[in-house]
Design a protein around this motif. Structure first.
Motif, PDB file in Angstrom:
ATOM      1  N   THR B   1      -2.974  35.997  -6.829  1.00 46.90           N
ATOM      2  CA  THR B   1      -3.311  34.968  -5.839  1.00 46.90           C
ATOM      3  C   THR B   1      -2.882  35.434  -4.450  1.00 46.90           C
ATOM      4  OG1 THR B   1      -2.916  33.234  -7.455  1.00 46.90           O
ATOM      5  CG2 THR B   1      -2.964  32.591  -5.156  1.00 46.90           C
ATOM      6  N   GLN B   2      -3.819  35.359  -3.520  1.00 44.26           N
ATOM      7  CA  GLN B   2      -3.480  35.754  -2.164  1.00 44.26           C
ATOM      8  C   GLN B   2      -2.863  34.566  -1.461  1.00 44.26           C
ATOM      9  OE1 GLN B   2      -7.173  37.074  -0.528  1.00 44.26           O
ATOM     10  NE2 GLN B   2      -7.000  39.096  -1.385  1.00 44.26           N
ATOM     11  N   LEU B   3      -1.686  34.769  -0.881  1.00 46.72           N
ATOM     12  CA  LEU B   3      -1.013  33.690  -0.191  1.00 46.72           C
ATOM     13  C   LEU B   3      -0.857  34.024   1.278  1.00 46.72           C
ATOM     14  CD1 LEU B   3       1.805  32.873  -2.768  1.00 46.72           C
ATOM     15  CD2 LEU B   3      -0.312  31.624  -2.381  1.00 46.72           C
ATOM     16  N   LEU B   4      -0.976  33.001   2.080  1.00 47.45           N
ATOM     17  CA  LEU B   4      -0.727  33.127   3.509  1.00 47.45           C
ATOM     18  C   LEU B   4       0.471  32.264   3.844  1.00 47.45           C
ATOM     19  CD1 LEU B   4      -4.289  33.024   5.066  1.00 47.45           C
ATOM     20  CD2 LEU B   4      -2.602  34.817   5.390  1.00 47.45           C
ATOM     21  N   GLU B   5       1.500  32.888   4.383  1.00 47.02           N
ATOM     22  CA  GLU B   5       2.693  32.161   4.766  1.00 47.02           C
ATOM     23  C   GLU B   5       2.681  31.917   6.261  1.00 47.02           C
ATOM     24  OE1 GLU B   5       4.082  31.975   0.888  1.00 47.02           O
ATOM     25  OE2 GLU B   5       4.943  31.056   2.675  1.00 47.02           O
ATOM     26  N   GLN B   6       2.779  30.663   6.642  1.00 46.01           N
ATOM     27  CA  GLN B   6       2.818  30.339   8.058  1.00 46.01           C
ATOM     28  C   GLN B   6       4.232  29.936   8.457  1.00 46.01           C
ATOM     29  OE1 GLN B   6      -1.356  28.033   8.367  1.00 46.01           O
ATOM     30  NE2 GLN B   6      -0.206  28.070  10.285  1.00 46.01           N
ATOM     31  N   SER B   7       4.617  30.343   9.652  1.00 50.45           N
ATOM     32  CA  SER B   7       5.917  29.925  10.171  1.00 50.45           C
ATOM     33  C   SER B   7       5.844  29.753  11.680  1.00 50.45           C
ATOM     34  CB  SER B   7       6.983  30.973   9.818  1.00 50.45           C
ATOM     35  OG  SER B   7       6.663  32.223  10.403  1.00 50.45           O
ATOM     36  N   PRO B   8       6.592  28.819  12.232  1.00 51.68           N
ATOM     37  CA  PRO B   8       7.363  27.824  11.488  1.00 51.68           C
ATOM     38  C   PRO B   8       6.446  26.748  10.904  1.00 51.68           C
ATOM     39  CG  PRO B   8       7.452  27.336  13.811  1.00 51.68           C
ATOM     40  CD  PRO B   8       6.665  28.615  13.687  1.00 51.68           C
ATOM     41  N   GLN B   9       6.995  25.946  10.003  1.00 41.96           N
ATOM     42  CA  GLN B   9       6.203  24.841   9.459  1.00 41.96           C
ATOM     43  C   GLN B   9       6.130  23.708  10.460  1.00 41.96           C
ATOM     44  OE1 GLN B   9       6.949  23.458   5.479  1.00 41.96           O
ATOM     45  NE2 GLN B   9       7.739  25.450   4.854  1.00 41.96           N
ATOM     46  N   PHE B  10       7.209  23.501  11.200  1.00 40.12           N
ATOM     47  CA  PHE B  10       7.255  22.427  12.192  1.00 40.12           C
ATOM     48  C   PHE B  10       7.826  22.991  13.486  1.00 40.12           C
ATOM     49  CE2 PHE B  10       6.227  18.979   9.362  1.00 40.12           C
ATOM     50  CZ  PHE B  10       6.696  19.398   8.131  1.00 40.12           C
ATOM     51  N   LEU B  11       7.263  22.549  14.596  1.00 36.74           N
ATOM     52  CA  LEU B  11       7.745  23.007  15.894  1.00 36.74           C
ATOM     53  C   LEU B  11       7.534  21.907  16.915  1.00 36.74           C
ATOM     54  CD1 LEU B  11       8.956  25.321  17.533  1.00 36.74           C
ATOM     55  CD2 LEU B  11       6.634  26.173  17.916  1.00 36.74           C
ATOM     56  N   SER B  12       8.618  21.521  17.560  1.00 36.87           N
ATOM     57  CA  SER B  12       8.532  20.499  18.597  1.00 36.87           C
ATOM     58  C   SER B  12       9.179  21.057  19.857  1.00 36.87           C
ATOM     59  CB  SER B  12       9.262  19.225  18.151  1.00 36.87           C
ATOM     60  OG  SER B  12       9.215  18.238  19.171  1.00 36.87           O
ATOM     61  N   ILE B  13       8.406  21.185  20.909  1.00 33.66           N
ATOM     62  CA  ILE B  13       8.918  21.784  22.154  1.00 33.66           C
ATOM     63  C   ILE B  13       8.478  20.951  23.349  1.00 33.66           C
ATOM     64  CG2 ILE B  13       8.928  24.127  21.218  1.00 33.66           C
ATOM     65  CD1 ILE B  13       6.339  24.637  22.771  1.00 33.66           C
ATOM     66  N   GLN B  14       9.054  21.279  24.484  1.00 34.96           N
ATOM     67  CA  GLN B  14       8.721  20.570  25.712  1.00 34.96           C
ATOM     68  C   GLN B  14       7.478  21.170  26.363  1.00 34.96           C
ATOM     69  OE1 GLN B  14      11.168  17.790  25.124  1.00 34.96           O
ATOM     70  NE2 GLN B  14      10.511  17.820  27.254  1.00 34.96           N
ATOM     71  N   GLU B  15       6.781  20.330  27.066  1.00 32.67           N
ATOM     72  CA  GLU B  15       5.620  20.775  27.841  1.00 32.67           C
ATOM     73  C   GLU B  15       6.032  21.912  28.775  1.00 32.67           C
ATOM     74  OE1 GLU B  15       3.999  17.576  30.095  1.00 32.67           O
ATOM     75  OE2 GLU B  15       2.341  18.755  30.922  1.00 32.67           O
ATOM     76  N   GLY B  16       5.178  22.925  28.835  1.00 30.93           N
ATOM     77  CA  GLY B  16       5.457  24.051  29.723  1.00 30.93           C
ATOM     78  C   GLY B  16       6.092  25.253  29.037  1.00 30.93           C
ATOM     79  N   GLU B  17       6.635  25.033  27.854  1.00 34.96           N
ATOM     80  CA  GLU B  17       7.258  26.144  27.125  1.00 34.96           C
ATOM     81  C   GLU B  17       6.196  26.982  26.431  1.00 34.96           C
ATOM     82  OE1 GLU B  17      11.320  23.646  25.988  1.00 34.96           O
ATOM     83  OE2 GLU B  17      10.447  25.035  24.550  1.00 34.96           O
ATOM     84  N   ASN B  18       6.610  28.185  26.040  1.00 35.09           N
ATOM     85  CA  ASN B  18       5.733  29.080  25.288  1.00 35.09           C
ATOM     86  C   ASN B  18       6.136  29.045  23.813  1.00 35.09           C
ATOM     87  OD1 ASN B  18       4.720  29.864  27.792  1.00 35.09           O
ATOM     88  ND2 ASN B  18       6.107  31.616  27.929  1.00 35.09           N
TER      89      ASN B  18
END
Lengths: 112, 113
Positions: B1-18
């Motif tokens: 089975t081909q799996l794709l791992e994504q990270s991070p699962q959750f991300l909360s940042i301020q406007e203007g950040e990268n």
């Protein structure tokens, strides 16, 4: 014009019932799909149809059966609904299996 | 089975950040697609990358496909509240075939004003 449409948008039903979700695409695509998205938003493919032929069927219970009356339609029929079937079901289509997939708006199924 | 791992699962940042979202696999994909899903709607394609090392830009979004075609990244510059959503990567199986796409589990992105 809506490219991929699904009905109904919301479906609330009792355990044990049989229900169907309809999907239509007007893009002229050859392949259509059904996905299940769980509460954690994990999108898992259930079926795909290419020219009325079932191509893949992941580990989906046989209570779920896709029905394709023609190339533009792929309906999902579910027998004996269970609590665990509650999820959002998405229909999608693409020209072929590796092309861009166009998703419908989803059907939120709630089994009580 | 081909799996794709994504990270991070959750991300909360301020406007203007990268920010950067990663999509990794041990398998080679013929192409990789990035989708964005907003609440109550289906995923919508943002970009497809096909060639190893390819970089594509979509306004403030930069997508890169790894040289070995096993991984990809999405970089957002100066994030805005309108970027909030679920970002999904999806890989097409090498050699084509009719197996469709393999989706990662997604990155929930929240951009706070």
């Amino acid at each position: 014009d809506t490219a991929v449409s699904q009905t109904p948008k919301y479906l609330v039903t009792q355990m044990g019932n049989d229900k169907s979700i309809k999907c239509e695409q007007n893009l002229g695509h050859d392949t259509m799909y059904w996905y299940k998205q769980d509460s954690k938003k994990f999108l898992k493919i259930m079926f795909s149809y290419n020219n009325k032929e079932l191509i893949i069927n992941e580990t989906v219970p046989n209570r779920f059966s896709p029905k394709s009356p023609d190339k533009a339609h792929l309906n999902l029929h579910i027998n004996s609904l269970e609590l665990g079937d509650s999820a959002v079901y998405f229909c999608a289509s693409s020209q072929d299996a590796t092309d861009t997939q166009y998703f419908g708006p989803g059907t939120r199924l709630t089994v009580l | 089975t081909q799996l794709l791992e994504q990270s991070p699962q959750f991300l909360s940042i301020q406007e203007g950040e990268n920010l950067t979202v990663y999509c990794n696999s041990s398998s080679v994909f013929s192409s990789l697609q990035w989708y964005r899903q907003e609440p109550g709607e289906g995923p919508v394609l943002l970009v497809t990358v096909v060639t190893g090392g390819e970089v594509k830009k979509l306004k403030r979004l930069t997508f890169q496909f790894g040289d070995a075609r096993k991984d990809s990244s999405l970089h957002i510059t100066a994030a805005q509240p309108g970027d909030t959503g679920l970002y999904l990567c999806a890989g097409a199986r090498s050699g084509g075939g009719a197996d469709g796409l393999t989706f990662g589990k997604g990155t929930h992105l929240i951009i706070q004003p």
